[in-house]
Design a protein around this motif. Structure first.
Motif, short mmCIF file in Angstrom:
data_model
loop_
_atom_site.label_atom_id
_atom_site.label_comp_id
_atom_site.label_asym_id
_atom_site.label_seq_id
_atom_site.Cartn_x
_atom_site.Cartn_y
_atom_site.Cartn_z
N PRO A 199 22.79 67.38 48.09
CA PRO A 199 22.19 66.16 48.06
C PRO A 199 21.62 66.16 49.58
N ALA A 200 21.30 67.28 50.25
CA ALA A 200 20.83 67.12 51.61
C ALA A 200 19.08 66.85 51.62
N ALA A 216 29.86 65.85 53.79
CA ALA A 216 29.50 64.56 53.12
C ALA A 216 28.59 63.80 54.26
N LYS A 217 27.75 62.94 53.86
CA LYS A 217 27.02 62.42 54.90
C LYS A 217 26.72 60.95 54.49
N GLU A 262 27.33 62.01 47.86
CA GLU A 262 26.90 62.45 49.03
C GLU A 262 27.57 63.63 49.52
N ARG A 263 27.94 64.59 48.74
CA ARG A 263 28.47 65.77 49.11
C ARG A 263 28.05 66.90 48.15
N THR A 264 27.93 68.12 48.48
CA THR A 264 27.66 69.42 47.88
C THR A 264 28.69 69.58 46.96
N LEU A 268 36.65 67.83 43.17
CA LEU A 268 36.51 66.37 44.15
C LEU A 268 37.66 66.10 45.06
N GLU A 269 38.90 66.57 44.55
CA GLU A 269 39.95 65.94 45.26
C GLU A 269 40.07 66.45 46.67
N GLU A 270 39.45 67.67 46.90
CA GLU A 270 39.19 68.41 48.05
C GLU A 270 38.40 67.61 49.22
#
Length: 285
Positions: free
Chosen positions: A216-217, A275-276, A163-165, A268-270
């Motif tokens: 993912p937009a 996110a949506k 759900e995140r770029t 990915l830890e950042e």
């Protein structure tokens, strides 16, 4: 600012080709090429119906080689972006403009892939790390063990939630939105790969000079046939491509693979700024 698009078919049902061409046609001005590797030219009638360029290659040079015909024309024509789209893909009119807007705003990105869904609306986990030989072997022949080990979640970057770029080392060839100025540096698909892993190889080469991103937009639907799970012929092709890939990039010792994968997982830890929540299944295209 022009966009070109190529679809490579091999005995796909005419209705399926019509669906993908209808999806592309929702965005005016895209130059579309249908390269047909089938033995007969029956799909030419569908191409004429939609006014797209049709090239018949009954010699079936392979997925990458057929796509390279269109990539060469895209570069010669001065197109800004080029799309590689599978024939079993459909999407809404917001997809191409959304990807173009993202690329316009992020000149450091050379390749972007949208959110990809099964027809039932669930995620296809097609964001992957650069593969280790064990990933492909155990994932294909011992899938339960691979999943239970937790390696599947890591390899397919599932902790992101999709759900995140995010920057992804290996993006799927079912839908690639490519910057042609980057393709001039990297070249197109390596034609030694008849099919399978040519997308991983191209993603990796692009990743050396530009970002490769999952965005993912916007979402597409992909039937995703998993042909090598059903056909021994395709399985043999998949195995040959895997051997070719690891002969090219390295088998068990590949420092670049390790560094690229570490960087992707560390990112990915950042916190994810974009996110949506997932839309209801009924609202997905």
């Amino acid at each position: 600012m022009s966009i070109s698009c190529a679809i490579v078919s091999y005995h796909n049902p005419p209705a399926e080709i019509a669906d993908v061409l209808r999806s592309v046609a929702a965005t005016p001005g895209v130059a579309v090429m249908l390269i047909d590797n089938s033995r007969d030219d029956s799909l030419g009638a569908i191409a004429r119906q939609f006014g797209v360029r049709y090239i018949h290659r009954p010699d079936n040079p392979g997925f990458g080689a057929a796509h390279n015909l269109a990539i060469e024309e895209a570069l010669a024509s001065g197109a800004t972006y080029h799309m590689v789209i599978n024939p079993d893909v459909t999407f809404g009119p917001e997809v191409i403009p959304g990807l173009r807007s993202y690329m316009d705003a992020h000149p450091g990105v050379g390749l972007v892939m949208p959110d990809i869904r099964y027809p039932d609306g669930s995620h296809q986990h097609l964001c992957k790390l650069l593969p280790h030989p064990g990933d492909l072997l155990v994932r294909r022949f011992l899938p339960t063990l691979y999943s239970l080990s937790g390696r599947l979640d890591t390899y397919e970057m599932r902790s992101s939630g999709y759900e995140r770029t995010m920057d992804v080392p290996a993006l799927s060839g079912c839908f690639m939105f490519l910057r042609t100025s980057v393709l001039r540096k990297t070249g197109g698909f390596d034609e030694r790969f008849f099919m399978y892993l040519e997308d991983v190889d191209l993603s990796r080469r692009i990743g050396r000079v530009a970002r490769t991103v999952y965005y993912p937009a916007v979402s597409i639907t992909h039937a995703y046939q998993k042909g090598s799970y059903k056909s021994s012929v395709l399985l043999r092709r998949h195995i040959r491509s895997a051997i070719l890939y690891f002969n090219k990039w390295g088998w068990f010792f590949d420092d670049e693979r390790a560094a690229v994968n570490r960087a992707a997982m560390r990112a990915l830890e950042e916190p994810a700024l974009d996110a949506k929540p997932s839309p209801p299944l009924a609202n997905r295209k």
